[in-house]
Write a protein that holds these residues in place. Structure first.
Motif, PDB file in Angstrom:
ATOM      1  N   LEU A 430       0.925  -1.013  -0.108  1.00 26.19           N
ATOM      2  CA  LEU A 430       0.120   0.083  -0.161  1.00 26.19           C
ATOM      3  C   LEU A 430       0.807   1.272   0.169  1.00 26.19           C
ATOM      4  O   LEU A 430       0.360   2.322  -0.965  1.00 26.19           O
ATOM      5  N   PHE A 431       1.990   1.042   0.833  1.00 27.30           N
ATOM      6  CA  PHE A 431       2.643   2.360   0.893  1.00 27.30           C
ATOM      7  C   PHE A 431       3.613   2.413  -0.789  1.00 27.30           C
ATOM      8  O   PHE A 431       3.740   3.649  -1.175  1.00 27.30           O
ATOM      9  N   LEU A 514      -6.793   8.173  -6.832  1.00 26.01           N
ATOM     10  CA  LEU A 514      -6.852   9.122  -7.414  1.00 26.01           C
ATOM     11  C   LEU A 514      -6.554  10.633  -7.034  1.00 26.01           C
ATOM     12  O   LEU A 514      -6.049  11.145  -7.640  1.00 26.01           O
ATOM     13  N   TYR A 515      -7.222  10.459  -5.633  1.00 25.74           N
ATOM     14  CA  TYR A 515      -6.915  11.913  -5.101  1.00 25.74           C
ATOM     15  C   TYR A 515      -5.478  12.204  -4.784  1.00 25.74           C
ATOM     16  O   TYR A 515      -4.894  13.327  -5.023  1.00 25.74           O
ATOM     17  N   THR A 516      -4.777  10.905  -4.448  1.00 29.31           N
ATOM     18  CA  THR A 516      -3.110  11.294  -4.250  1.00 29.31           C
ATOM     19  C   THR A 516      -2.643  11.676  -5.682  1.00 29.31           C
ATOM     20  O   THR A 516      -1.683  12.483  -5.566  1.00 29.31           O
ATOM     21  N   ALA A 551       3.923  10.410   7.019  1.00 27.07           N
ATOM     22  CA  ALA A 551       2.853   9.628   6.682  1.00 27.07           C
ATOM     23  C   ALA A 551       2.323   8.407   7.695  1.00 27.07           C
ATOM     24  O   ALA A 551       1.369   7.944   7.442  1.00 27.07           O
ATOM     25  N   GLY A 552       3.249   8.080   8.476  1.00 29.10           N
ATOM     26  CA  GLY A 552       2.992   7.093   9.503  1.00 29.10           C
ATOM     27  C   GLY A 552       3.619   5.701   9.201  1.00 29.10           C
ATOM     28  O   GLY A 552       3.341   4.725   9.622  1.00 29.10           O
ATOM     29  N   LEU A 573       0.410  12.264   2.343  1.00 25.74           N
ATOM     30  CA  LEU A 573       0.579  10.844   2.351  1.00 25.74           C
ATOM     31  C   LEU A 573       0.067  10.181   3.534  1.00 25.74           C
ATOM     32  O   LEU A 573      -0.472   8.956   3.257  1.00 25.74           O
ATOM     33  N   ARG A 574       0.079  10.928   4.466  1.00 24.87           N
ATOM     34  CA  ARG A 574      -0.635  10.161   5.612  1.00 24.87           C
ATOM     35  C   ARG A 574      -2.105  10.113   5.530  1.00 24.87           C
ATOM     36  O   ARG A 574      -2.640   8.881   5.689  1.00 24.87           O
ATOM     37  N   TYR A 575      -2.774  10.977   4.858  1.00 26.07           N
ATOM     38  CA  TYR A 575      -4.184  10.792   4.505  1.00 26.07           C
ATOM     39  C   TYR A 575      -4.588   9.625   3.609  1.00 26.07           C
ATOM     40  O   TYR A 575      -5.298   8.856   3.710  1.00 26.07           O
ATOM     41  N   GLY A 576      -3.476   9.592   2.518  1.00 26.26           N
ATOM     42  CA  GLY A 576      -3.609   8.561   1.631  1.00 26.26           C
ATOM     43  C   GLY A 576      -3.561   7.224   2.246  1.00 26.26           C
ATOM     44  O   GLY A 576      -3.873   6.244   1.833  1.00 26.26           O
ATOM     45  N   LEU A 577      -2.233   7.109   3.122  1.00 26.46           N
ATOM     46  CA  LEU A 577      -2.164   5.650   3.678  1.00 26.46           C
ATOM     47  C   LEU A 577      -3.183   5.234   4.558  1.00 26.46           C
ATOM     48  O   LEU A 577      -3.591   4.140   4.582  1.00 26.46           O
TER      49      LEU A 577
END
Length: 649
Positions: A430-431, A514-516, A551-552, A573-577
């Protein structure tokens, strides 16, 4: 009296009118080689009959007084003055050459006269006896810069039709616009290349196409920066003959020329010579030799006067000669070497000839002819889709990369999504997907957008469209490509890695992907709008490092020091992950299978979520945060783009 052997044949001719009122330019005479040339000229003149669409308004008389220009050399490096209070007069129906050695200030003066450069400029420019109104002036003028800034993916005909749709009144139908285009291309010798892409044209053809695009709206004033640079002698002659013909139809055309041949020099009606930011001479080309003779610096026999004046301007014969000529020319104020100087109207006479009531009427008429914002957006979107269809980098390669990378990641993490013993591997996947969605669009935009900036600056300055219309169009055009490439990638990776076969989870996964991509593109647009390719390719990955840190991944959010925790709120990237985690392991996902190990520590999704310190119920907050990031970064990119266009001038 002119020196024998240094005489130049007068190439001037004036437009006359038939009884029906149509303006005609007589065919240009064949120019014999100057007497001082060592051999006959090999350049055959091109017969230009003139465009059918002659200017409908009276020709423009330009006067400039005490023009100065100072540029900043850099941080803590001070300033340098390029122009030192030069003055001059640019008469209508004339082809005017601004000459001088490298560094004399030719291009700077042209930038100032065209209105392209406004920073650090002093002095005044007058149009028909009145102070220049920049908005009105830009409507009647165009600026063709040295490098040919064309849409290389479009054909000659497509480039011309786009220009016609943007610059001509919308009340004209396609056939009326086609007549305008046909007339221009026929006269410029480009009609047989209608279906040739601009990127495949020769240097001379590209230069003529640049001129053709600006002739669409029939400007009264044309500025050309070094139109003969990089062209062979035949192409140079064709371009200058073309400009001469256009000027004699009622336009004021000003070119910068570095060092023309004798035959090319003879094609210009008027010459303005600069040296170190000061004027050495202004007047007709045929008067240059007697001017030098009267100054006591006669042009040698068998010497090209254009070469000789450049040698003088370069200081090869001493600085005292420069001072002498500058004084004699009164730094551009002397008009005695013009053709018929006694008949040149005064500023007061020009104001009477062009009353304010006439200007008001023209302004209202021009306002009616300007195309609307909606028309601009429509034309630019259509052009954008044509370019996207043919663009091997932004479209074809982009789709191919998403397919290839999707297959590689899917093969590397095959069947990792449903296996309890491979939860950490799936987390790494995922990352890795986030890294792909961040780096590929961002770097592609950084690499390609600076080349688009040069075309944008030319078209925007010449009032083809507003910056807002352009920005909206590129956003809309890129969206379908982003959606398709991201969807293909998501399907490949999602199915090959055996993520849960649930349409809701897949749509959540695709939405975050898509948002990323959109956020990363916006960041790339911000960088590409401000920096060149070299600086941008360094800055892009550098700014991405803190995004990954916060990003965590590697360091969980709970383990971040309190003084650095703020970084997790600004890292998209934090919100994406977190969104990926919510899509794959949220929604009360049941216990995972444990077929490849005796003990699976993370077979319970809740336990894994606690370990990475991420809540499964934050998906919509993540979507909202990414939406805000897209809006903020896109707006910032627009502001930076507007600032860069202003800073360039």
């Amino acid at each position: 009296m002119m020196l024998a052997g240094a005489q130049i044949v007068d190439s001037g001719s004036v437009a006359y009118r038939h009884n029906n009122g149509e303006s005609v330019v007589p065919p240009l005479p064949t120019l014999p080689a100057p007497a001082q040339a060592p051999g006959p000229s090999s350049i055959a003149p091109v017969q230009m009959q003139g465009l059918a669409r002659v200017p409908t308004k009276e020709a423009v008389d330009i006067q400039f007084s005490n023009i100065t220009c100072t540029v900043k050399l850099g941080i803590n490096k001070g300033y340098k003055q390029i122009l030192h209070g030069v003055s001059g007069r640019l008469r209508p129906r004339q082809l005017i050459a601004i000459m001088g050695p490298s560094g004399a200030g030719k291009s700077t003066l042209l930038d100032v006269l065209s209105g392209y450069r406004t920073t650090g400029v002093g002095g005044a420019v007058f149009i028909n006896g009145r102070g220049r109104n920049m908005k009105r002036f830009k409507r009647m003028s165009c600026y063709i810069q040295q490098d040919d800034r064309l849409q290389g993916l479009l054909t000659v005909g497509e480039n011309m039709m786009v220009a016609a749709d943007l610059k001509l009144p919308t009340k004209l139908d396609r056939y009326e616009k086609g007549e305008v285009i046909e007339d221009i291309l026929t006269n410029l010798g480009l009609y047989e290349h209608m279906n040739t892409r601009a990127s495949q044209l020769s240097g001379g053809q590209r230069k003529r196409l640049s001129i053709a695009l600006e002739l669409i709206n029939n400007p009264l004033i044309m500025f050309l920066d070094e139109p003969t640079t990089g062209l062979d002698s035949s192409s140079c002659s064709q371009v200058v003959q073309l400009c001469r013909s256009l000027a004699h139809q009622g336009r004021t055309i000003v070119c910068t020329v570095h060092q023309p041949s004798a035959s090319l020099f003879a094609l210009f009606d008027h010459v303005y010579v600069l040296a170190a930011g000061r004027c050495l001479y202004q007047g007709t080309t045929r008067n240059l030799v007697p001017y030098l003779d009267q100054a006591g610096i006669p042009c040698p026999i068998y010497h090209n006067p254009a070469d000789y004046i450049i040698e003088l301007a370069s200081g090869e014969y001493g600085e005292d000669k420069l001072t002498l000529l500058t004084t004699k020319a009164e730094n551009g104020r002397a008009l005695e070497w013009f053709e018929h100087p006694d008949s040149i109207p005064s500023m007061e006479g020009l104001r009477k000839q062009y009353p304010l009531s006439l200007l008001k009427e023209e302004d209202s008429h021009n306002g009616d002819e300007e195309t609307s914002q909606s028309n601009q957006r429509s034309v630019l979107i259509k052009r954008g889709f044509m370019k996207a269809k043919r663009d091997s980098t932004m479209t074809h390669l982009r789709l191919m990369v998403n397919v290839v990378v999707g297959i590689m990641l899917g093969a590397l993490f095959i069947n990792a999504g449903n296996e309890g013993s491979r939860v950490l591997e799936n987390y790494n996947l995922l990352f890795a997907i986030l890294m792909h969605h961040m780096m590929s669009p961002m770097m592609l935009t950084i690499l390609t957008f600076p080349s688009e900036m040069s075309v944008l600056s030319k078209e925007h300055f010449n009032r083809w469209y507003s910056l807002g219309s352009y920005y909206i169009s590129i956003t809309i055009v890129d969206l379908p490509v982003s959606i398709v490439s991201c969807f293909i990638f998501s399907v490949i990776v999602y199915t090959m890695s055996s993520q849960p076969l649930d349409i809701v989870r897949f749509l959540m996964f695709f939405a975050i992907s898509l948002y990323t991509v959109l956020v990363a593109q916006s960041v790339g647009l911000m960088i590409g709008a401000v920096f060149n390719v070299v600086n941008g390719t360094f800055l892009g990955p550098t700014l991405s490092v803190p995004m990954m840190m916060f990003a965590g991944f590697g360091v969980t959010l709970r383990d971040l020091p309190s003084y650095l925790y703020w970084g997790s709120y600004v890292s998209y990237l934090r919100y994406g992950l977190e969104g990926f985690i919510g899509a794959i392991y949220g929604l009360e996902r049941p216990i995972l299978d444990c077929n490849q190990a005796l003990y699976c520590h993370y077979r319970y999704p809740r336990q894994f979520l606690e370990e990475v310190a991420m809540s499964p119920d934050m998906f919509w907050w993540d979507v909202l945060a990414l939406t805000v990031a897209v809006v903020v970064f896109r707006t910032a990119a627009f502001v930076l783009l507007k600032f860069k266009l202003s800073a360039m001038r």
